[in-house]
Design a protein around this motif. Structure first.
Motif, short mmCIF file in Angstrom:
data_model
loop_
_atom_site.label_atom_id
_atom_site.label_comp_id
_atom_site.label_asym_id
_atom_site.label_seq_id
_atom_site.Cartn_x
_atom_site.Cartn_y
_atom_site.Cartn_z
N THR A 89 20.82 4.03 76.80
CA THR A 89 21.02 2.83 77.07
C THR A 89 22.18 2.51 78.14
O THR A 89 22.88 3.51 78.26
N ASP A 90 22.22 1.35 78.87
CA ASP A 90 23.34 1.23 79.88
C ASP A 90 24.88 1.58 79.29
O ASP A 90 25.55 2.08 79.90
N ASP A 91 25.20 1.22 78.24
CA ASP A 91 26.40 1.31 77.73
C ASP A 91 26.78 2.84 77.36
O ASP A 91 28.23 3.07 76.91
N MET A 92 25.86 3.71 77.28
CA MET A 92 26.02 5.11 76.90
C MET A 92 26.32 5.87 78.31
O MET A 92 27.08 6.82 78.30
N LYS A 93 26.01 5.07 79.42
CA LYS A 93 25.73 5.81 80.58
C LYS A 93 27.38 5.99 81.17
O LYS A 93 28.30 4.94 80.96
N GLY A 94 27.88 7.15 81.71
CA GLY A 94 29.29 7.42 82.03
C GLY A 94 30.23 7.54 80.95
O GLY A 94 31.44 7.55 81.15
N THR A 95 29.62 7.99 79.60
CA THR A 95 30.60 8.00 78.50
C THR A 95 30.80 9.37 77.90
O THR A 95 31.54 9.46 77.17
N VAL A 96 30.02 10.33 78.54
CA VAL A 96 30.05 11.81 77.85
C VAL A 96 30.96 12.65 78.61
O VAL A 96 30.89 12.63 80.06
N ASP A 97 31.45 13.53 78.02
CA ASP A 97 32.54 14.36 78.74
C ASP A 97 31.82 15.91 79.14
O ASP A 97 31.93 16.45 80.19
N ARG A 98 30.84 16.47 78.43
CA ARG A 98 30.09 17.41 78.55
C ARG A 98 28.47 17.44 78.14
O ARG A 98 28.55 16.57 77.09
N VAL A 99 27.64 17.95 78.86
CA VAL A 99 26.01 18.11 78.68
C VAL A 99 25.95 19.66 78.55
O VAL A 99 26.35 20.25 79.41
#
Length: 277
Positions: free
Chosen positions: A146-156
Motif C-alpha cells: 500500500t502507499d503508506d508502506m512505501k518508503g518505510t523499510v530499512d532493508r530488503v
C-alpha cells in the motif's frame, strides 16, 4: 584470482559505508547489537536450523548487510522461515519483520503461478508454531503493498531467489515493488548462487539456479540501486558451478547423489549490498 579481486573490490566499494556504519571488530564484538544477534542465533527455535549456519553464515551476512535491532526489514520469499527465526528475535520489539512474497499472477509459467499463490498461506499457517518473540510479523504479497508502506523499510533481503525471479519473468516487477518500500537511504542485500564468469547465457537464464555476479549487479543497478559492497562470506570455491541439472546437484538437495559432490558443502554464493538511488 576471482576471490582476491572480489575481496579487493569489496573493500574499495564498501569503504564509505564502513566509515559511516561499521565499528572496529573488537568494538562490534561487544556491542549490544552483536549480543542480540548471538542470542537470536542461539535460540531454541533454531535447533533444527543451526546445522546450516556453517554454509549460510547468518551472523556475518546480517552484519555485512548492516541489519540492526529496531529496523524494519523485508525478508523476501521467507519460505520455511530459516531467516525469520533469526530476524524476528534479533530485530526486537521495536523492529518490524515483513515476509514479502511475489505476485505470481504475471509469471510466464503456470507452475510458478500456483507455487507463488501458496507461499503466504503456508507461512501464515506455520509461523505461530515457531513461538517467536521479538519483532511484530507481517506477511503479504508484493501486489498488496500500500502507499503508506512505501518508503518505510530499512532493508530488503533476498536470499537465493534471484534466479527464480529471472526465470519466471517477474524480476522487473518484484525489484520495482521492493524498491518502493525502501527509505531514501535503504539498502538491498542479496545472496545468490554464483556461476562462473564465463558461463553461457543458456546456463545463466535462471533455470540452473546459478547467475553470473556481474549480471546480477547489472540487473539490480538498472532497477534504481547502486552497488556499495560485495563479500565472499558465502563463497565456496570448491563448487564447480557447472552441474548439468543445476545447483540442486549440490548439497543439501544433492539430487544427483554424485559422491564427488557429497562433501563439497553448499553452492558458491555471491553476497552483494546495494543502496537505493
Amino acid at each position: 584470482m576471482r576471490y582476491l579481486l572480489a575481496a579487493a573490490a569489496a573493500m574499495a566499494l564498501a569503504a564509505p559505508a564502513a566509515a559511516d556504519h561499521h565499528m572496529t571488530a573488537e568494538h562490534a564484538a561487544h556491542s549490544p547489537s552483536h549480543h542480540a544477534l548471538m542470542m537470536a542465533l542461539a535460540s531454541d527455535a533454531r535447533k533444527d536450523d543451526k546445522a546450516r549456519d556453517q554454509y549460510r553464515h547468518p551472523a556475518e551476512t546480517l552484519s555485512f548487510f548492516q541489519v540492526e535491532p529496531g529496523m524494519t526489514v523485508v525478508d523476501y520469499m521467507p519460505a520455511s522461515g530459516w531467516y525469520t527465526r533469526v530476524l524476528v528475535p534479533y530485530l526486537g520489539t521495536s523492529g518490524h519483520y515483513i515476509g514479502l512474497n511475489p505476485d505470481g499472477s504475471t509469471a510466464n509459467n503456470a507452475g510458478w503461478v500456483d507455487y507463488a499463490a501458496k507461499l503466504t498461506p503456508r507461512f501464515k499457517e506455520a509461523w505461530p508454531g515457531w513461538n517467536l518473540t521479538g519483532a511484530p510479523i507481517s506477511v503479504i504479497n508484493s501486489n498488496e503493498i500500500t502507499d503508506d508502506m512505501k518508503g518505510t523499510v530499512d532493508r530488503v533481503l533476498i536470499f537465493r531467489e534471484m534466479h527464480n525471479l529471472l526465470r519466471n519473468g517477474v524480476m522487473h516487477q518484484e525489484l520495482t515493488r521492493t524498491r518502493s518500500l525502501l527509505k531514501s537511504d535503504g539498502m538491498l542485500g542479496i545472496v545468490q548462487h554464483r556461476a562462473k564468469d564465463d558461463a553461457s547465457g543458456d546456463y545463466t537464464d535462471g533455470s540452473k539456479g546459478y547467475l553470473r555476479q556481474k549480471d546480477v549487479i547489472g540487473l539490480v543497478e538498472a532497477h534504481g540501486f547502486e552497488l556499495v559492497g560485495m563479500s565472499d562470506i558465502n563463497a565456496n570455491p570448491a563448487d564447480p558451478a557447472n552441474h548439468e541439472r543445476g545447483v540442486w546437484e549440490m548439497p543439501p538437495v544433492w539430487g544427483s547423489k554424485k559422491e564427488e559432490l557429497k562433501n563439497l558443502g553448499e553452492s558458491d554464493r555471491m553476497t552483494l549490498l546495494f543502496r537505493k538511488r
